[in-house]
Design a protein around this motif. Structure first.
Motif, PDB file in Angstrom:
ATOM      1  N   UNK A 197      12.955  17.503  -4.562  1.00 33.16           N
ATOM      2  CA  UNK A 197      13.079  18.944  -4.658  1.00 33.16           C
ATOM      3  C   UNK A 197      11.791  19.722  -4.573  1.00 33.16           C
ATOM      4  N   UNK A 198      10.666  19.031  -4.285  1.00 31.61           N
ATOM      5  CA  UNK A 198       9.377  19.722  -4.145  1.00 31.61           C
ATOM      6  C   UNK A 198       8.771  19.263  -2.825  1.00 31.61           C
ATOM      7  N   UNK A 199       8.913  20.062  -1.798  1.00 31.52           N
ATOM      8  CA  UNK A 199       8.618  19.590  -0.440  1.00 31.52           C
ATOM      9  C   UNK A 199       7.139  19.528  -0.104  1.00 31.52           C
ATOM     10  N   UNK A 200       6.295  20.242  -0.839  1.00 35.60           N
ATOM     11  CA  UNK A 200       4.861  20.246  -0.502  1.00 35.60           C
ATOM     12  C   UNK A 200       4.040  19.457  -1.517  1.00 35.60           C
ATOM     13  N   UNK A 201       4.625  18.366  -2.036  1.00 36.37           N
ATOM     14  CA  UNK A 201       3.994  17.580  -3.086  1.00 36.37           C
ATOM     15  C   UNK A 201       4.041  16.107  -2.707  1.00 36.37           C
ATOM     16  N   UNK A 202       2.876  15.420  -2.791  1.00 36.74           N
ATOM     17  CA  UNK A 202       2.745  14.005  -2.448  1.00 36.74           C
ATOM     18  C   UNK A 202       1.956  13.312  -3.556  1.00 36.74           C
ATOM     19  N   UNK A 203       2.384  12.109  -3.945  1.00 38.97           N
ATOM     20  CA  UNK A 203       1.628  11.305  -4.909  1.00 38.97           C
ATOM     21  C   UNK A 203       1.182  10.006  -4.258  1.00 38.97           C
ATOM     22  N   UNK A 204       0.015   9.527  -4.669  1.00 38.72           N
ATOM     23  CA  UNK A 204      -0.476   8.227  -4.236  1.00 38.72           C
ATOM     24  C   UNK A 204      -0.785   7.430  -5.499  1.00 38.72           C
ATOM     25  N   UNK A 205      -0.158   6.255  -5.639  1.00 42.14           N
ATOM     26  CA  UNK A 205      -0.284   5.480  -6.873  1.00 42.14           C
ATOM     27  C   UNK A 205      -0.536   4.013  -6.544  1.00 42.14           C
ATOM     28  N   UNK A 206      -0.986   3.279  -7.563  1.00 42.25           N
ATOM     29  CA  UNK A 206      -1.267   1.860  -7.389  1.00 42.25           C
ATOM     30  C   UNK A 206      -2.570   1.635  -6.653  1.00 42.25           C
ATOM     31  N   UNK A 207      -2.656   0.492  -6.005  1.00 38.71           N
ATOM     32  CA  UNK A 207      -3.824   0.193  -5.186  1.00 38.71           C
ATOM     33  C   UNK A 207      -4.989  -0.387  -5.964  1.00 38.71           C
ATOM     34  N   UNK A 208      -6.078  -0.606  -5.240  1.00 41.65           N
ATOM     35  CA  UNK A 208      -7.306  -1.170  -5.785  1.00 41.65           C
ATOM     36  C   UNK A 208      -8.493  -0.360  -5.273  1.00 41.65           C
ATOM     37  N   UNK A 209      -9.595  -0.436  -5.995  1.00 43.86           N
ATOM     38  CA  UNK A 209     -10.811   0.250  -5.566  1.00 43.86           C
ATOM     39  C   UNK A 209     -11.190  -0.172  -4.147  1.00 43.86           C
ATOM     40  N   UNK A 210     -11.040  -1.452  -3.831  1.00 43.20           N
ATOM     41  CA  UNK A 210     -11.416  -1.958  -2.507  1.00 43.20           C
ATOM     42  C   UNK A 210     -10.662  -1.252  -1.385  1.00 43.20           C
ATOM     43  N   UNK A 211      -9.421  -0.867  -1.628  1.00 38.08           N
ATOM     44  CA  UNK A 211      -8.591  -0.277  -0.569  1.00 38.08           C
ATOM     45  C   UNK A 211      -8.494   1.246  -0.666  1.00 38.08           C
TER      46      UNK A 211
END
Length: 406
Positions: free
Chosen positions: A334-348
């Motif tokens: 319901x929020x079209x202009x919102x993106x999250x980025x989660x997880x991952x590692x410092x290397x990537x």
């Protein structure tokens, strides 16, 4: 005061500053807001390992391949943000030899260079190594100085028109007709930002940031302790060659080594118990590889909180699996202009940033492609310039406090 921006990035760790850099280099108007100084979260409170991919080779081929590719890119673009050390996976008598063999084969299949040596050769290379080491495996691990890396990304974003706002916590968001129309900042920047797109790169705090927009991002943060002890002269990163568990990595600095780490779930990434037993356990386990650290003077201790994504952790079964990253588009929420980025590692981090920047540019109609894999970071060959960036953005984390500014 009100200001408009095409993209507001929330979070000033490696991923957030990497996104700001990538977008600014493509000519996008970008503002980054960080509630403290840069590197205040997981990036600046890690053990500082630049992964070769070997740690995850047998459990997650995709994640391991991403690591070795980004490892090579960072060596090209990051200069004095990286210390070339190599890494050594060591097998002790209690370790399953079939695990060693599976890791070696997986690395070879993924084009991660490995070189197998016997215990005597390993001790020739690392004189203080345990006499119990039976064999070992060289891999292209390295050490990253996250304070420098993050600050250099921020400096490049700033130099190309981006605004980097530190000590600017997000207090609230206004959502109207399925869009975030305003974000109120506090701290040193008490103003309202009116963005076209908002990117949530707040690490372990991504769930709390998402809640401000009425969106659920399920996180499973875990704490881990790092202990720096006095010990000079260690060349490579040491990894215990067994299923990942507590106290299985030793990261070399110049006059000390960093011992890590533990993994304990926490409900709040800011307020959590810090257990002395985890410090003692980490030292004890690391001493099985490098006995001298058992009685070495402790110099400093810090705790990091991993920004793990709950659905992935639940599906994969927790620790021991590569920390993949997830780009979450919230239009369906319901929020079209919102993106999250989660997880991952410092290397990537750079790859994570490119993925988000690609999506944002698609949304904005920007045709420029990413150049961050080829473009050297500012100050990469000048340690003093990198350290000046760290001071400028209040970006000194505990991981590399002994190395930055020497």
């Amino acid at each position: 005061m009100t200001r408009s921006t095409s993209v507001l990035v929330i979070g000033g760790g490696a991923t957030g500053t990497g996104i700001a850099r990538d977008l600014a280099l493509r000519g996008v108007d970008v503002t980054l807001a960080e509630r403290g100084g840069l590197s205040a979260g997981a990036s600046g409170r890690s053990h500082g390992l630049l992964h070769s991919g070997a740690r995850y080779a047998e459990s997650d081929a995709t994640g391991a391949r991403e690591c070795i590719e980004e490892n090579r890119i960072l060596r090209d673009i990051a200069g004095e943000c990286i210390r070339e050390t190599r890494g050594l996976f060591v097998q002790l008598p209690d370790d399953d030899p079939t695990y060693f063999d599976a890791k070696r084969k997986a690395c070879e299949d993924l084009d991660i260079p490995v070189d197998i040596i016997d215990g005597e050769s390993a001790r020739d290379a690392v004189p203080d190594l345990s006499a119990d080491v039976e064999r070992a495996m060289w891999v292209p691990d390295a050490v990253v100085l996250p304070s420098r890396l993050v600050a250099a990304n921020a400096a490049d974003a700033r130099d190309h028109g981006g605004d980097i706002l530190t000590h600017a916590p997000v207090n609230s968001m206004t959502v109207e007709d399925g869009r975030i129309t305003g974000v109120s900042l506090g701290g040193e920047f008490s103003e309202r930002i009116e963005p076209t797109i908002v990117v949530n790169a707040a690490g372990a705090h991504a769930g709390a940031v998402a809640e401000l927009a009425g969106v659920a991002v399920e996180m499973r943060p875990t704490r881990g302790v790092m202990v720096a002890v006095e010990h000079g002269g260690l060349g490579p990163v040491l990894n215990r060659c067994r299923e990942p568990t507590d106290g299985d990595i030793v990261v070399p600095h110049e006059d000390e080594v960093v011992l890590g780490t533990t993994s304990v779930p926490v409900s709040d990434p800011d307020e959590f118990t810090r257990e002395d037993r985890e410090i003692e356990q980490t030292i004890r386990e690391c001493a099985t590889m490098l006995p001298a650290v058992a009685d070495a003077p402790q110099l400093r201790t810090w705790w990091g909180v991993r920004p793990l994504y709950e659905p992935d952790e639940a599906a994969r079964g927790g620790r021991g699996i590569s920390r993949g990253f997830f780009r979450l588009e919230h239009a369906d929420d319901g929020v079209e202009n919102f993106v999250s980025i989660v997880g991952g590692k410092l290397t990537t981090y750079r790859r994570m940033a490119e993925s988000v920047a690609d999506l944002v540019c698609e949304r904005l109609g920007v045709d420029e492609t990413s150049s961050t894999a080829e473009r050297e970071l500012p100050g990469a060959s000048k340690p003093a310039e990198l350290d000046a960036f760290v001071r400028e953005f209040d970006g000194q984390g505990p991981t590399d406090t002994d190395l930055v500014g020497r």
